[in-house]
Design an enzyme around this catalytic site. Structure first.
Site, PDB file in Angstrom:
ATOM      1  N   HIS A 118       0.866  -1.187   0.000  1.00 40.96           N
ATOM      2  CA  HIS A 118       0.000   0.000   0.000  1.00 40.96           C
ATOM      3  C   HIS A 118       0.901   1.236   0.000  1.00 40.96           C
ATOM      4  CE1 HIS A 118      -2.653   3.133   1.484  1.00 40.96           C
ATOM      5  NE2 HIS A 118      -3.637   2.416   0.969  1.00 40.96           N
ATOM      6  N   SER A 176     -10.082   8.126  -2.524  1.00 41.84           N
ATOM      7  CA  SER A 176     -11.266   8.970  -2.304  1.00 41.84           C
ATOM      8  C   SER A 176     -12.538   8.440  -2.977  1.00 41.84           C
ATOM      9  CB  SER A 176     -10.981  10.414  -2.743  1.00 41.84           C
ATOM     10  OG  SER A 176      -9.946  10.963  -1.946  1.00 41.84           O
TER      11      SER A 176
HETATM   12  P1  PGA Z   1      -9.226   6.623   0.735  1.00 44.48           P
HETATM   13  O1  PGA Z   1      -8.064   5.530   0.896  1.00 44.48           O
HETATM   14  O2  PGA Z   1     -10.425   5.923   0.178  1.00 44.48           O
HETATM   15  O3  PGA Z   1      -9.454   7.149   2.140  1.00 44.48           O
HETATM   16  O4  PGA Z   1      -8.722   7.680  -0.182  1.00 44.48           O
HETATM   17  C1  PGA Z   1      -7.853   4.538  -0.078  1.00 44.48           C
HETATM   18  C2  PGA Z   1      -6.725   3.634   0.338  1.00 44.48           C
HETATM   19  O5  PGA Z   1      -5.723   4.109   0.878  1.00 44.48           O
HETATM   20  O6  PGA Z   1      -6.773   2.396   0.127  1.00 44.48           O
END
Ligand code: PGA
Length: 261
Positions: free
Chosen positions: A95, A222
């Site tokens: 990640h 997001s």
């Molecule tokens: P987010 O994170 O949906 O809060 O942007 C996505 C992720 O890091 O897997």
């Protein structure tokens, strides 16, 4: 059309109690609502995995990270053998927060992918460019390197295992532009479409076209109820990796409902 795959990444949030409660709420919502057609996964913090895997559910459980060795003097790490002993299905690999804050590299990512696949575990391999890389026109170079360098760490027998498992494909790739994670600034569906198409082309070079077609490529960054359909109606986008909007089980369930319509 391929079944869509919605995966929630809980990052470093919740307590034992709230994790158990939220998982149960989600599990109940999913099992009571037969209109849900997507597959669902959750990546809770390691500490909660054992308790959550004890609950009967159709949710695929992933660790957020793992070590590639079975055991050893690696303080603070969790091995694949440990995850297997708690009936966990797989792990996220690389990640962007692990790349950014904990020195994860394409090479260590590749060792983890290799060990997970050899142990019949599932993998979600995360790739994506930083804002600086996007602005300097390096998106495709970065993605290519992230894919090639990681999969080149895998043994030939591991790549063959992936290729021979088209029905139960153990590998997914998540495209998460770093600048879109947790910022509220999502990539446009067109940007996501273009990079997903490119990722599939690269995967076809690493494996072959048939294998590349069966690897689910998820978009992350997001994703929320207001925008999920903009991505998931695109045939190149097989699912979503969701951070913030996965923390509330009702909101996460709404995402699953929206892509099942
Ligand atoms: P987010 O994170 O949906 O809060 O942007 C996505 C992720 O890091 O897997």
């Amino acid at each position: 059309m391929k079944k869509k795959y919605i995966v929630g990444n809980w990052k470093m949030f919740k307590t034992v109690e709230s994790a158990k409660n939220d998982f149960s709420v989600l599990n109940q919502l999913l099992s009571q609502n037969t209109h849900i057609t997507c597959d669902v996964g959750i990546c809770p913090p390691t500490l909660f995995l054992n308790a959550l895997s004890a609950e009967k559910s159709s949710i695929t459980l992933y660790a957020q990270n793992t070590h590639w060795e079975n055991e050893g003097a690696f303080t603070g790490e969790t091995s694949i053998r440990m995850l297997k002993s708690a009936n966990i299905d797989g792990s996220l690999v690389a990640h962007s927060e692990r790349r950014q804050y904990f020195n994860e590299t394409n090479e260590t990512a590749g060792k983890k992918i290799n060990a997970l696949i050899k142990n019949n575990m599932k993998v979600i391999y995360c790739v994506g460019e930083s804002l600086e890389e996007r602005e300097s026109g390096k998106v495709y170079d970065v993605i290519k390197t992230q894919l090639k360098d990681a999969f080149s760490q895998c043994k030939k027998s591991t790549l063959e295992l992936i290729q021979s498992n088209l029905e139960k494909m153990p590998v997914s790739v998540a495209y998460e532009p770093v600048w879109a994670i947790g910022t509220g600034k999502a990539a446009t569906p067109k940007d996501a479409h273009d990079v997903h198409t490119y990722i599939r082309k690269e995967l076809a070079e690493i494996f072959n076209q048939e294998t590349a077609n069966s690897i689910q490529i998820l978009y992350g960054g997001s994703v929320k109820p207001e925008n999920i359909k903009d991505y998931l109606t695109d045939d190149e986008i097989d699912g979503a990796l969701v951070g913030g909007a996965s923390l509330d089980p009702k909101v996460f369930f709404e995402l699953c409902s929206l892509v099942s319509l």
